[in-house]
Design a protein around this motif. Structure first.
Motif, PDB file in Angstrom:
ATOM      1  N   VAL A 151       5.042   8.200  -7.603  1.00  0.00           N
ATOM      2  CA  VAL A 151       5.690   6.905  -7.337  1.00  0.00           C
ATOM      3  C   VAL A 151       7.055   6.825  -8.018  1.00  0.00           C
ATOM      4  O   VAL A 151       8.013   6.272  -7.477  1.00  0.00           O
ATOM      5  N   CYS A 163       0.853   8.544   0.324  1.00  0.00           N
ATOM      6  CA  CYS A 163       0.426   7.988  -0.964  1.00  0.00           C
ATOM      7  C   CYS A 163       1.162   6.685  -1.254  1.00  0.00           C
ATOM      8  O   CYS A 163       2.131   6.331  -0.574  1.00  0.00           O
ATOM      9  N   ALA A 164       0.700   5.983  -2.289  1.00  0.00           N
ATOM     10  CA  ALA A 164       1.281   4.690  -2.686  1.00  0.00           C
ATOM     11  C   ALA A 164       2.787   4.803  -2.860  1.00  0.00           C
ATOM     12  O   ALA A 164       3.287   5.768  -3.432  1.00  0.00           O
ATOM     13  N   GLU A 176      -4.059   5.665  -0.993  1.00  0.00           N
ATOM     14  CA  GLU A 176      -3.535   6.706  -0.113  1.00  0.00           C
ATOM     15  C   GLU A 176      -4.332   6.713   1.186  1.00  0.00           C
ATOM     16  O   GLU A 176      -5.465   6.229   1.248  1.00  0.00           O
ATOM     17  N   ASP A 212       0.203   1.950  -7.364  1.00  0.00           N
ATOM     18  CA  ASP A 212      -0.520   3.061  -7.977  1.00  0.00           C
ATOM     19  C   ASP A 212      -1.440   3.701  -6.938  1.00  0.00           C
ATOM     20  O   ASP A 212      -2.105   3.012  -6.163  1.00  0.00           O
ATOM     21  N   THR A 213      -1.468   5.048  -6.947  1.00  0.00           N
ATOM     22  CA  THR A 213      -2.330   5.792  -6.020  1.00  0.00           C
ATOM     23  C   THR A 213      -3.809   5.535  -6.307  1.00  0.00           C
ATOM     24  O   THR A 213      -4.651   5.630  -5.408  1.00  0.00           O
ATOM     25  N   SER A 260       1.676  14.459  -1.875  1.00  0.00           N
ATOM     26  CA  SER A 260       1.201  14.123  -3.228  1.00  0.00           C
ATOM     27  C   SER A 260       2.108  14.710  -4.311  1.00  0.00           C
ATOM     28  O   SER A 260       1.989  14.364  -5.480  1.00  0.00           O
TER      29      SER A 260
END
Length: 656
Positions: free
Chosen positions: A52, A301-302, A266, A236-237, A48
């Motif tokens: 992005v 995550c994304a 995620e 986007d997460t 995390s």
């Protein structure tokens, strides 16, 4: 006694470890990832910390042997993923067959950590194969990327697969970074290659980066360009989980390991996920990244690329192109991929039928890791029970066979490769039987009679040949001999010409590439893509032994090539079938018309050896009686073709 045993056991067991000393970070790994680093690599990363905006997903694409894997090795060294040693050669090529042949067969990914201008970046690299047979691996890899590094050899220049891979990336709307490799070679001419890139791909010469991946020259510039030019993923997460499965492998202990790219949300251990394809539900056992070894993480995550283990028992559950989402949070599935289309079919049989079950389990395990191979059960009177396998090309077939031998210790009989034909039916009875008016013919035994068919269709490919101009005449002659139709001809520069031809697939599937290389002294390169089906004058050619057809030797062939192929097959059979006490006629036939014949002479006893003169009628009488016996023997005698003769005739000719 029990106490004494316990004391001995305590003495044998190692003493508890002292308090662990703080573990060091390898060079190049940023402190921002906030994790201790262990030689076991099992401490979990916190992904995390990489938003992005600081993620870049890219592939390395190129023609065969232009230095993709060497560049990947240098990138891994610069970012500290592997230590710098002289033994770092093809680090991402993990299969034995890849190391032996010096080619990449399966796309491999690795996550790199790199600090640029004080910001920690996560770079997800995918090293792709360069051979035309594995372009399916390339197209899959590009779906998880936002940009590519296009590597071109400074000595060879642009070649056929360079053009094909460029257009794959261009159609996917990816950012392209041109890199000219091997500038350290004596005959390197980077200026000429820059002009070729500008003329063919419309990329300005000042955007090309000149490097030597072997020596590490300017490789750092490539990483900087990746960060500057390739955009971060658009996701986007906060969105619901949407993960694309772009590859999968099988582990005997943990089940399916799926390679995923996250396009939203995620994913973490313990979550319940659902497959959009199978609608099955799974619990996530482990997620992580490849560095290039598996490195577990708390979550993905994304925008990130990694692996997922979720208790899937079969690779068919991790369908390539599938979308994974959280349970009770369904999403619109991602477009996915076109399924791999087999271009070449070959029969595979165990050398000894007692090995059938062992070969069956070996095939099942190997196809789990190579989902592009199609398998259908087949049987032959001569070779016994086996399978008809579909491959993406001839090299793919050879690599698959080699992996069977090396990884599973299985020796097999592989028949000559064939291609799938189609027939448009005109007979109402056959249309009703098949339930459709167009059928695909893989086995010559299924070939329908000409009276019940309106037309036959054969598969075609659009071939691209890049060659020096002095070989054009020979190559055009070769292409015309293979029934090819010229579509385009373009001079890239004074040293390179690009030819485009429409080929029948059957004409290039066995030895075209070898013939092209020998004609051009190894300088010409070849690439092809599927171009659908076209109408063709196809016939079924039977082989007769003393008038009886041999089903295993029947072939589907174009009418123009029937005589030459029939003659060759008859000659080869004459060499392999053992002589009998009676004459054997070996014939190639189309319907009832014989187009080629070879005669295998019988063993003949010298019946007149005891005649030391005397009347000629005595001699003639003995010879006449022998001829009558031979005629009778031929009527009742049965020609048993030995198994090894079938193998020698059906097997692909390696000496061509």
């Amino acid at each position: 006694m029990a106490l004494a045993g316990r004391a001995v056991l305590r003495w044998l067991l190692p003493s508890p470890c002292p308090a662990a000393a703080p573990l060091c970070r390898p060079a190049g790994l940023p402190a921002a990832c906030g994790r201790p680093y262990s030689s076991r690599g099992k401490e979990k990363l916190d992904m995390s910390t990489y938003p992005v905006e600081s993620i870049r997903n890219f592939s390395i694409i190129a023609h065969v042997d232009h230095g993709k894997s060497t560049l990947a090795d240098r990138l891994l060294e610069i970012t500290g993923a592997i230590s710098k040693t002289d033994r770092n050669k093809q680090v991402l090529d993990k299969l034995q067959v890849e190391r032996e042949r010096g080619i990449t067969v399966k796309a491999q990914s690795a996550s790199l950590f790199y600090n640029h201008e004080g910001i920690n970046y996560l770079l997800n690299l995918i090293d792709t194969p360069g051979h035309v047979d594995f372009s399916y691996e390339v197209s899959r890899s590009l779906s998880a990327c936002q940009g590519v590094i296009l590597v071109v050899d400074a000595n060879e220049g642009i070649q056929a697969q360079t053009v094909a891979n460029f257009y794959l990336a261009f159609e996917a709307r990816l950012s392209i970074i041109p890199v000219i490799n091997k500038i350290d070679l004596k005959n390197a001419d980077p200026e000429r290659v820059e002009k070729q890139i500008e003329k063919l791909f419309d990329i300005p010469t000042d955007e090309c980066i000149r490097i030597s991946a072997k020596q590490g020259t300017n490789v750092e510039k490539v990483l900087q360009k990746v960060i500057e030019k390739i955009p971060p993923p658009q996701c986007d997460t906060a969105d619901p989980l949407k993960a694309l499965v772009f590859d999968s492998t099988f582990d005997h202990y943990r089940g399916v390991i799926a390679n995923i790219a996250l396009f939203g949300g995620e994913i973490a251990k313990g979550q319940k996920i659902v497959s959009a394809h199978t609608k099955k539900r799974y619990e996530v056992n482990e997620v992580g990244i490849l560095t290039p070894d598996e490195q577990p993480t708390h979550k993905l995550c994304a925008g990130q690329v990694g692996y997922l283990i979720a208790g899937m028992k079969e690779v068919t559950e991790a369908q390539i192109g599938d979308t994974l989402f959280l349970y009770k949070q369904p999403v619109e599935p991602l477009p996915g991929f076109k399924s791999a289309k087999p271009m070449v079919f070959a029969g595979m049989y165990p050398i000894d039928q007692t090995e059938y079950n062992n070969l069956k389990s070996a095939l099942e395990r190997l196809t789990l890791n190579d989902s592009s191979v199609t398998v259908h059960r087949d049987s032959s009177l001569a070779l016994g029970a086996g399978w008809r396998l579909g491959f993406l090309g001839l090299l793919h077939m050879e690599v698959f066979n080699q992996r069977l031998e090396q990884e599973y210790n299985m020796s097999v009989i592989l028949t000559a490769p064939t291609v799938p034909y189609k027939a448009v039916l005109s007979s109402a009875k056959l249309i009703k039987e098949y339930g459709k008016d167009q059928i695909t013919i893989i086995n010559p035994a299924q070939f329908p009679d000409k009276l019940s068919v309106s037309e036959y269709l054969e598969p075609t490919v659009l071939g691209t040949i890049v060659t020096p101009p002095e070989y054009i005449g020979k190559i055009i002659t070769l292409c015309q001999d293979r029934r090819a139709v010229q579509k385009d001809m373009l001079y890239i520069d004074e040293n390179r010409v690009m030819l485009k031809y429409l080929f029948p697939l059957n004409e290039i599937v066995v030895d075209f590439y070898d013939a092209l290389k020998s004609l051009s002294s190894g300088y010409a390169s070849f690439d092809y893509e599927d171009a659908g089906y076209q109408s063709a004058d196809l016939i079924k050619m039977d082989i007769l032994l003393n008038g009886n057809p041999v089903e295993e030797l029947a072939t589907i062939i174009h009418n123009d090539k029937a005589y030459a192929a029939g003659k060759l097959l008859c000659e080869r059979l004459k060499e392999t079938i053992p002589r009998q006490l009676f004459e054997i006629a070996i014939q190639a036939a189309i319907g009832k018309k014989i187009i080629a014949r070879e005669t295998l002479k019988p063993y003949r006893k010298n019946v007149v050896a005891k005649c030391y003169g005397g009347d000629i009628t005595r001699r003639m009488k003995l010879l006449k009686r022998q001829a009558e016996s031979k005629r009778l023997m031929r009527k009742i005698g049965n020609v048993e073709v030995p198994r090894d003769a079938f193998i020698r005739v059906l097997k692909r000719e390696t000496d061509k």
